[in-house]
Design a protein around this motif. Structure first.
Motif, short mmCIF file in Angstrom:
data_model
loop_
_atom_site.label_atom_id
_atom_site.label_comp_id
_atom_site.label_asym_id
_atom_site.label_seq_id
_atom_site.Cartn_x
_atom_site.Cartn_y
_atom_site.Cartn_z
N HIS A 204 0.85 -1.19 0.00
CA HIS A 204 0.00 0.00 0.00
C HIS A 204 0.88 1.24 0.00
CE1 HIS A 204 -3.95 -1.94 0.54
NE2 HIS A 204 -3.28 -2.85 1.22
N ALA A 205 0.26 2.41 0.15
CA ALA A 205 0.98 3.67 0.08
C ALA A 205 1.55 4.09 1.42
CB ALA A 205 0.06 4.76 -0.47
N TYR A 206 1.78 3.15 2.31
CA TYR A 206 2.39 3.45 3.60
C TYR A 206 3.26 2.27 4.01
CZ TYR A 206 -1.41 0.42 5.19
OH TYR A 206 -2.27 -0.63 5.34
N GLY A 207 4.22 2.54 4.89
CA GLY A 207 5.07 1.47 5.40
C GLY A 207 6.52 1.62 4.95
N ALA A 208 7.35 0.77 5.48
CA ALA A 208 8.78 0.81 5.18
C ALA A 208 9.04 0.41 3.73
CB ALA A 208 9.55 -0.10 6.13
N HIS A 209 10.23 0.74 3.25
CA HIS A 209 10.64 0.45 1.87
C HIS A 209 9.60 1.03 0.90
CE1 HIS A 209 13.77 -2.03 3.51
NE2 HIS A 209 12.89 -2.77 4.15
N LEU A 210 9.35 2.32 1.09
CA LEU A 210 8.34 3.04 0.33
C LEU A 210 8.96 3.70 -0.90
CD1 LEU A 210 5.26 4.03 0.58
CD2 LEU A 210 6.27 6.18 1.35
N TYR A 211 8.31 3.52 -2.04
CA TYR A 211 8.74 4.15 -3.29
C TYR A 211 7.67 5.14 -3.71
CZ TYR A 211 12.28 0.50 -3.73
OH TYR A 211 13.35 -0.34 -3.52
N ARG A 212 8.12 6.31 -4.23
CA ARG A 212 7.20 7.31 -4.75
C ARG A 212 7.55 7.60 -6.20
NH1 ARG A 212 3.86 10.23 -1.77
NH2 ARG A 212 3.84 9.95 0.50
N PHE A 213 6.58 7.43 -7.07
CA PHE A 213 6.76 7.67 -8.50
C PHE A 213 5.91 8.88 -8.90
CE2 PHE A 213 7.33 3.18 -7.63
CZ PHE A 213 8.55 2.92 -8.23
N THR A 214 6.39 9.64 -9.88
CA THR A 214 5.74 10.89 -10.29
C THR A 214 5.26 10.80 -11.73
OG1 THR A 214 7.18 12.14 -8.79
CG2 THR A 214 6.00 13.38 -10.49
N LYS A 215 4.05 11.26 -11.95
CA LYS A 215 3.44 11.23 -13.28
C LYS A 215 4.33 11.95 -14.31
CE LYS A 215 -0.76 12.73 -15.74
NZ LYS A 215 -1.09 11.44 -16.36
N ASP A 216 4.53 11.30 -15.46
CA ASP A 216 5.28 11.84 -16.59
C ASP A 216 6.75 12.09 -16.27
OD1 ASP A 216 3.01 11.81 -18.21
OD2 ASP A 216 2.42 13.82 -17.58
N ASP A 225 12.61 3.88 5.67
CA ASP A 225 11.76 3.73 6.84
C ASP A 225 10.32 4.14 6.57
OD1 ASP A 225 11.99 6.44 6.63
OD2 ASP A 225 12.83 6.77 8.64
N GLY A 226 10.02 4.53 5.34
CA GLY A 226 8.68 4.93 4.98
C GLY A 226 8.38 6.40 5.20
N ILE A 227 9.31 7.13 5.82
CA ILE A 227 9.06 8.54 6.14
C ILE A 227 10.20 9.45 5.66
CG2 ILE A 227 8.67 10.20 8.01
CD1 ILE A 227 7.44 7.92 9.64
N ASN A 228 11.41 9.09 6.00
CA ASN A 228 12.56 9.94 5.68
C ASN A 228 13.17 9.55 4.33
OD1 ASN A 228 12.70 11.43 8.29
ND2 ASN A 228 13.08 9.37 9.11
N LEU A 229 13.40 10.56 3.50
CA LEU A 229 13.95 10.32 2.17
C LEU A 229 15.32 9.67 2.24
CD1 LEU A 229 13.73 10.70 -0.92
CD2 LEU A 229 14.80 12.96 -0.60
N THR A 230 15.48 8.57 1.53
CA THR A 230 16.75 7.86 1.48
C THR A 230 17.53 8.24 0.21
OG1 THR A 230 15.82 5.99 2.69
CG2 THR A 230 17.88 5.60 1.48
N LYS A 231 16.84 8.26 -0.94
CA LYS A 231 17.49 8.62 -2.19
C LYS A 231 16.46 8.95 -3.25
CE LYS A 231 17.70 4.08 -4.42
NZ LYS A 231 18.55 3.08 -5.12
N THR A 232 16.91 9.63 -4.29
CA THR A 232 16.12 9.80 -5.51
C THR A 232 16.96 9.29 -6.66
OG1 THR A 232 16.96 12.05 -5.86
CG2 THR A 232 14.91 11.82 -4.62
#
Length: 438
Positions: A204-216, A225-232
């Motif tokens: 789901h959209a919460y929890g550890a090992h979280l990835y965020r993808f952006t449209k286009d 950790d699901g909260i603090n940015l690790t890398k882009t």
């Protein structure tokens, strides 16, 4: 191997515990293209590779081919391959599993084009030879006959009859080695069709090992950790590719959106097939691949594909069969109307260089248990009060598309008591079916 009990009509059997297979339901179509694109490299390490393929991977079916495939390959004519992804972690599993992802690949070396046609896993069908179990989902055909073994020929027979197209070969794969393949390719870059977040731990959209993808954009962010940015990064490694392909709950197109993202990953890997060559010529890697795949493509068939068809993967057309949402009892199905199946049949046959032909029966097999379903196209009339049908509108474009206004929900850290299991189950399915989306 435990004996498999026959399935009841419209019911799903999901043995095992939740989270046993977090990467189920996604087709490792990369292996299909892998077999096609690297055939030329077999000349380099002939004996070792031939042993790995023919000994561990080659599994012919008992089904008589609908046409002379040896002649097709020898002449370099367009060929079709049905790629099936099982919903279990390994082919050496203790139960049959289902082909929860299916893509019919049509390769035309004359036009140098390849077509990927996704088939919705929830498509309602009557399995030929087992029509008394109607209605069933097409992903269940692999389980019949229900004798504790997988049967690709049952799925092949169903798809051939349903769409009136020949299937020359099949490939069955799972997700066990996707990370290694993507990593060996040096990663892939994919522009996301929508913005969303996905946790490898919770699906789901919460929890550890979280990835965020952006449209286009091909840039994504990772939060260990699901909260603090690790890398882009703009290059997906294997785990990022899995996250991109697995998400379903936050996609407004549901499973259609997920299959679209799967095809995007497949296309990205196909474009980097050349860079895989120096990475794959070793016995250890090929043995690991052979444990994750099963096919009736022999070593010599792969040689022919590699030498005559590899130019066709430079241009890939992506498409899918668009269904109509339908509930029978408490089970959610997708009915593929006659007009849509005819569109797909026309396109596939054209890619294969075959004359036009009428699409197959509405449900593949002839329904023999008296159940009548209305697919919204005036083909028949619903007779069960528990049925809910929707009017079919032909898609404006064959490919799935997203509204430009769609934005994935913002991330909110869950309360301490929240867990992945608190997510609502898929409508019309038991809570155990929720695991099938992971």
């Amino acid at each position: 191997m435990p004996k498999t009990k026959p399935l009841k009509a419209g019911r799903e059997r999901r043995p095992g515990k939740k989270n046993r297979h977090l990467i189920r339901n996604i087709l490792l179509t990369v292996f299909g293209v892998f077999f096609i694109a690297i055939g030329i490299t077999f000349f380099i390490a002939y004996s070792n590779i031939k042993g790995a393929i023919n000994t561990n991977t080659f599994v012919p079916t008992k089904l008589k081919k609908s046409r002379d495939v040896n002649s097709v390959l020898n002449d370099g004519r367009p060929v079709s391959i049905l790629l099936m992804g099982t919903d279990t972690g390994e082919l050496g599993r203790s139960w049959v599993g289902r082909t929860d992802s299916m893509i019919l690949v049509t390769i035309n070396p004359k036009t140098k084009r390849t077509l990927l046609m996704s088939i919705p896993r929830d498509s309602m069908i009557a399995i030929p030879g087992y029509e008394d179990t109607f209605p069933q989902k097409i992903n269940a055909a692999y389980e019949y006959p229900a004798n504790g073994q997988g049967h690709p020929e049952t799925t092949i027979r169903t798809v051939q009859k349903w769409l009136n197209v020949p299937i020359d070969f099949y490939v069955i794969v799972n997700m066990g080695a996707l990370e290694e393949v993507v990593n060996r390719a040096g990663g892939i870059s994919v522009k996301s069709p929508l913005s969303f977040a996905f946790s490898s731990d919770t699906a789901h959209a919460y929890g550890a090992h979280l990835y965020r993808f952006t449209k286009d954009s091909d840039q994504y962010s990772y939060y260990a950790d699901g909260i603090n940015l690790t890398k882009t990064s703009r290059v997906m490694d294997g785990t990022a590719a899995l996250a991109f392909a697995r998400m379903r709950y936050e996609d407004p197109l549901s499973d259609y959106g997920r299959t679209l993202r799967q095809r995007l990953i497949l296309e990205a890997i196909a474009k980097k097939a050349g860079s895989l060559i120096p990475q794959i010529i070793n016995q250890r890697f090929l043995n690991s691949i052979s444990k994750q795949a099963q096919t009736d493509l022999s070593f010599n068939d792969m040689l022919a594909l590699g030498s005559k068809y590899r130019s066709a993967i430079k241009r890939i057309d992506s498409d899918h069969l668009q269904g109509v949402g339908y509930k029978y009892g408490l089970i959610s199905f997708e009915i593929i109307p006659t007009k849509e199946r005819q569109r797909a049949t026309d396109k596939i046959r054209k890619f294969l260089g075959l004359p036009a032909g009428q699409t197959g029966p509405k449900f593949a097999g002839t329904v023999s248990n008296g159940v009548v379903i209305d697919d919204g196209t005036q083909d028949s009339t619903a007779t069960a009060a528990s049925q809910q049908s929707y009017t079919y509108t032909p898609p404006a474009a064959p490919a799935a598309s997203y509204s430009s206004s769609y934005t994935a929900p913002a991330y909110t850290a869950p309360a301490a008591s929240s867990t992945a299991s608190s997510a609502p189950p898929v409508t019309g399915e038991s809570s155990s079916s929720d695991d099938s989306t992971k």
